[in-house]
Design an enzyme around this catalytic site. Sequence first.
Site, PDB file in Angstrom:
ATOM      1  N   GLY A  46      35.498  32.871  40.461  1.00  0.00           N
ATOM      2  CA  GLY A  46      36.617  33.429  39.711  1.00  0.00           C
ATOM      3  C   GLY A  46      37.565  34.145  40.662  1.00  0.00           C
ATOM      4  O   GLY A  46      37.120  34.707  41.664  1.00  0.00           O
ATOM      5  N   GLN A  51      44.150  39.548  43.564  1.00  0.00           N
ATOM      6  CA  GLN A  51      43.347  39.482  44.790  1.00  0.00           C
ATOM      7  C   GLN A  51      44.078  38.805  45.948  1.00  0.00           C
ATOM      8  O   GLN A  51      43.677  38.971  47.100  1.00  0.00           O
ATOM      9  CB  GLN A  51      42.023  38.750  44.514  1.00  0.00           C
ATOM     10  N   CYS A  92      32.069  39.910  44.143  1.00  0.00           N
ATOM     11  CA  CYS A  92      33.521  39.775  44.083  1.00  0.00           C
ATOM     12  C   CYS A  92      34.024  39.323  45.454  1.00  0.00           C
ATOM     13  O   CYS A  92      33.571  39.850  46.475  1.00  0.00           O
ATOM     14  CB  CYS A  92      34.151  41.132  43.737  1.00  0.00           C
ATOM     15  N   LEU A  93      34.953  38.390  45.465  1.00  0.00           N
ATOM     16  CA  LEU A  93      35.532  37.938  46.739  1.00  0.00           C
ATOM     17  C   LEU A  93      36.238  39.080  47.449  1.00  0.00           C
ATOM     18  O   LEU A  93      36.392  39.032  48.670  1.00  0.00           O
ATOM     19  CB  LEU A  93      36.503  36.775  46.494  1.00  0.00           C
ATOM     20  N   HIS A 134      35.474  40.708  34.198  1.00  0.00           N
ATOM     21  CA  HIS A 134      35.616  41.098  35.612  1.00  0.00           C
ATOM     22  C   HIS A 134      37.037  40.769  36.111  1.00  0.00           C
ATOM     23  O   HIS A 134      37.671  41.591  36.789  1.00  0.00           O
ATOM     24  CB  HIS A 134      34.551  40.341  36.424  1.00  0.00           C
ATOM     25  N   GLU A 135      37.537  39.574  35.758  1.00  0.00           N
ATOM     26  CA  GLU A 135      38.859  39.143  36.260  1.00  0.00           C
ATOM     27  C   GLU A 135      39.995  39.921  35.593  1.00  0.00           C
ATOM     28  O   GLU A 135      40.991  40.253  36.241  1.00  0.00           O
ATOM     29  CB  GLU A 135      39.038  37.634  36.075  1.00  0.00           C
ATOM     30  N   HIS A 138      40.561  43.078  37.294  1.00  0.00           N
ATOM     31  CA  HIS A 138      41.436  42.961  38.482  1.00  0.00           C
ATOM     32  C   HIS A 138      42.909  43.075  38.087  1.00  0.00           C
ATOM     33  O   HIS A 138      43.684  43.749  38.772  1.00  0.00           O
ATOM     34  CB  HIS A 138      41.243  41.609  39.175  1.00  0.00           C
TER      35      HIS A 138
END
Length: 171
Positions: A46, A51, A92-93, A134-135, A138
Amino acid sequence: MAIRTILEFPDPRLRTVAEPVATVDDDVRTLIDDMFETMYDASGIGLAATQINVHQRIVTMDLSEENNQPMVFINPDVEVLDEQPHSYQEGCLSVPGFYEEVTRPQQVRIRALNRDGEAFELVADELLAVCIQHEIDHLDGKLFVDHISPLKRNRIRSKLEKKHKQEAAHR
Ligand code: QAP
Ligand code: CO
C-alpha cells in the site's frame, strides 16, 4: 512512468494533510502509475501519495501474492461498520524495517473514486480494512507509529535518524 522517492519517518512532510482530488484527469492517472511503480519497486502492499511528497488524497494498493490486483482509491473515506478492535502487525514503506501491533476497527465501508473518476464503495475486513485505514492515516498526516507507545516511537525515530545520517555521509 517513474519511481519516486519515498519519504521516511520522521520527515515532517509526512505530517501534511492532503487535499481532495478535484478532477480525475490524465495528470492524476500518471501520478497513480508512478505510485504503483514506486510501490511495487519497494515491495509494498500500500502507498499513499503523501509518502512521495504529493499531497493529494490518492492511495494505491495490491494485496495479492502475485502483484496482479492493483487497487486505487481517490478521495477515500471509511465508515466504521464494526468497532470491534482488531490487532495487526503493521509495517510501512516510510518506516522501513520496523513492525508493531496496531489496533483498529475490524470492519469498515470504503467510499472512493476509481481511476475513471467514478464513485464506488466496498465493505472491507481483514488486511484490506487494516491497509485502507493505515493509508487514510497517511493522507491525514498520521503514521502507524502514532498508534504505539511514545517509548517505542522514540526508539524507532532514533534508529531511523541514525540510518539517515549514515546514508547522508556516504553520499
Ligand atoms: C501498509 O505497508 C500496511 O519495513 C503498507 O522494509 C502494512 O507496504 C498495511 C515494507 C501492514 C497493513 C499491514 C515495509 C517493505 C512495506 C518495510 C507496506 C520494508 C519493506 C510496507
Ligand atoms: Co504506510
